[in-house]
Design an enzyme around this catalytic site. Sequence first.
Site, mmCIF file in Angstrom:
data_model
loop_
_atom_site.group_PDB
_atom_site.id
_atom_site.type_symbol
_atom_site.label_atom_id
_atom_site.label_comp_id
_atom_site.label_asym_id
_atom_site.label_seq_id
_atom_site.Cartn_x
_atom_site.Cartn_y
_atom_site.Cartn_z
ATOM 1 N N ASN A 101 0.419 -1.225 -0.758
ATOM 2 C CA ASN A 101 -0.149 -0.084 0.264
ATOM 3 C C ASN A 101 1.037 0.552 -0.130
ATOM 4 O OD1 ASN A 101 -2.485 -0.972 0.535
ATOM 5 N ND2 ASN A 101 -2.241 -2.129 2.531
ATOM 6 N N ASP A 102 2.161 0.784 1.075
ATOM 7 C CA ASP A 102 2.770 2.570 0.606
ATOM 8 C C ASP A 102 3.291 3.091 -0.653
ATOM 9 O OD1 ASP A 102 3.825 4.483 2.568
ATOM 10 O OD2 ASP A 102 5.225 2.928 3.229
ATOM 11 N N ASP A 103 3.492 2.082 -1.256
ATOM 12 C CA ASP A 103 4.185 2.029 -2.552
ATOM 13 C C ASP A 103 2.956 2.903 -3.433
ATOM 14 O OD1 ASP A 103 7.436 1.378 -3.598
ATOM 15 O OD2 ASP A 103 6.734 0.312 -2.019
#
Length: 669
Positions: A402-404
């Site tokens: 989810n971060d990338d």
Amino acid sequence: MTTTADDASHAKDPAPAQDADVRFPFPPSDGTEEAARHAVLRATDHLLTLQHTEGWWESVFSTDVSYDAHDLFLRRLLGTLDERVAEGSGRWIRSRQSADGSWPLVFDGAGHLGTTIQAYVALRLAGDRPDEEHMLRCAAWVREQGGVPASQLTARVWLAMFGLWSWDDLPEIPPEIIALPKWAPLNIYSFSAIMRLALVSLGIISEHRPVRPVPFGIDELFVPSDGPVRTPAPAPAGGWERAFRHLNTAVRAYRRGSPRAVRRTATNACVRWLLEHQEKDGSWGACTPMTTWVLLALHLQGYPSDHPALKAAWDFLEDGATWTEDGARKLLTVHSPVWDTCLTTTALLDAGLPAGHPALVKAADWLLTRQTDRPGDWSVRRPHLAPGGWSFQFQNQNYPDNDDTAEVVLALRRVAHPDQARVDDAVGRAVRWSLGMQSEDGGWGAFDADNTSALPGRLPFFDFGEYCVDPPTADVTAHVVEMLAAMGMRRDTRTRRAVRWLLDRQEDSGAWYGRWGVNHVYGTGCVLPALVAAGVPRDHPAVRRAVTWLTSVQNTDGGWGEDWQSYADPAYLGRGPSVPSQTAWALLALLAAGEHDGAAVRSGVRWLTERQTDQGTWEEPQFTGTLVPRAVAVHYGHYRHVFPLMALGRYVRRERPGAEAAGPEADGA
């Protein structure tokens, strides 16, 4: 590959420098702002020279030397360790030793017992004698810390494979765990993505219990009163810990009496699962530590060295080895091109590079080719969700995060791409995937949704405790919220739930915990821009408390820093020598909170501009990234380039994300 600088990692054929064409909206106001403008121009030019011809950026992603040691261990166990690799790896490991004889997890950090023991044994394999001065210092330090019996589990597992520890004194990891249904407690999907691959591999390794004796002992690493295979007395345990110890005893008894056919079926199931998870580049999880464990497991299961899966894995490991000019061999833990590229794109746009600049369009083109297009492990909890995320590395279809994904979307939507429909389609799939990955409590974890069980952390399989799972965290949730706000979804119920989640997790100090970066400076640097972008007013009590905390931990030199020890010792929260990336994180938060003209911001900007190098970047040996708090730290080579440029760019352009959103859209906040 031979390199001497971090930025040379995987940087074949760098693109030629291009005219930055950075534009500022208004003339300088004083010396601080003038210096910041010049710093932005130099940093922009420098970043453009680092772009690969295919459009991506990447700098070296470094951890401690334990993974270099694991590489030597693997080669010794498989009979492939040659003199050149042993000498080169030994040279690198030796160069990282601290004056007290230990090896730390971070630059200038305290010694870590497990890492130090593994480094010592690796140097023995490389030919170092125990009576050499640096080895004597190491052995003395290890004994002072309690010796091998006091070390972390990973070190003792490797020692057992060399006959230097007893398998009977290690936790049992039954391969039958692969057969637990997905709804059952302690099934493999209840562990985090990082731990899952290791768990399945160790199930196979533990079944075989390999012992390949080395021609030396390590008695010098034991306190004299300890025997060479004696484990420390167990610490007092509560109900769950006591229950798991009894379970471990029962599993050990089961292993001795279970039908061989049952064990064989279980190990074969583990092998099938692992082979299904091999990436196109030959890796598992696109990282060397996991690939090392899996490769060893497959070897023990009887796979020959010329099997396509093993050959591809070896190629991946060889590609991750970097040789320096002085003959040292350093193993790259993981490639980070997607993360580095999306952050660089955002930094250059923050600096004022035109949205249609060729370098940005090329970066967007490359990022579009990296979007995952098939289900990964995340689909176990979200079986009906269509893929659409991005991973951290070149090849990693199984574990997008989810971060990338959030940061790639934030970058792509700002690039003026000639094929906007293609970008919109990719962004739309990514947003739908991210929304589908929201956990029930309103937050987002890194790789999974609702991966929150407390049971895996209580098992004796790993030393990582609660970090065996992947619950929602403030930093990842903040990036997704910022993405949703940028997509015009501030009023969406899912965004508002996430904002509420973030506000509820603000600590009494006013800061937020940083799971993937060190630590509260990072967490707060992620959350404040997201809250403001999502419509939380700048005069909201949570925003003001965060500003107060950030200004209270600013160093007297004007910068910010937070020591890695803050994960274990509250005395270090927000405290440490000033570091460029951490200073930038604090500035990004303060700028979002409307503190552009405040003394804290101006002194922080001066700290950055005064420390910019002639090349247009910043020096940063400190480890400011985190894989596992208290256990695995990371040095991101690219952070020193991108985050200071983001902060300075937003400062000189007076860009305050979400400035227009303060007010009624904060309903529910």
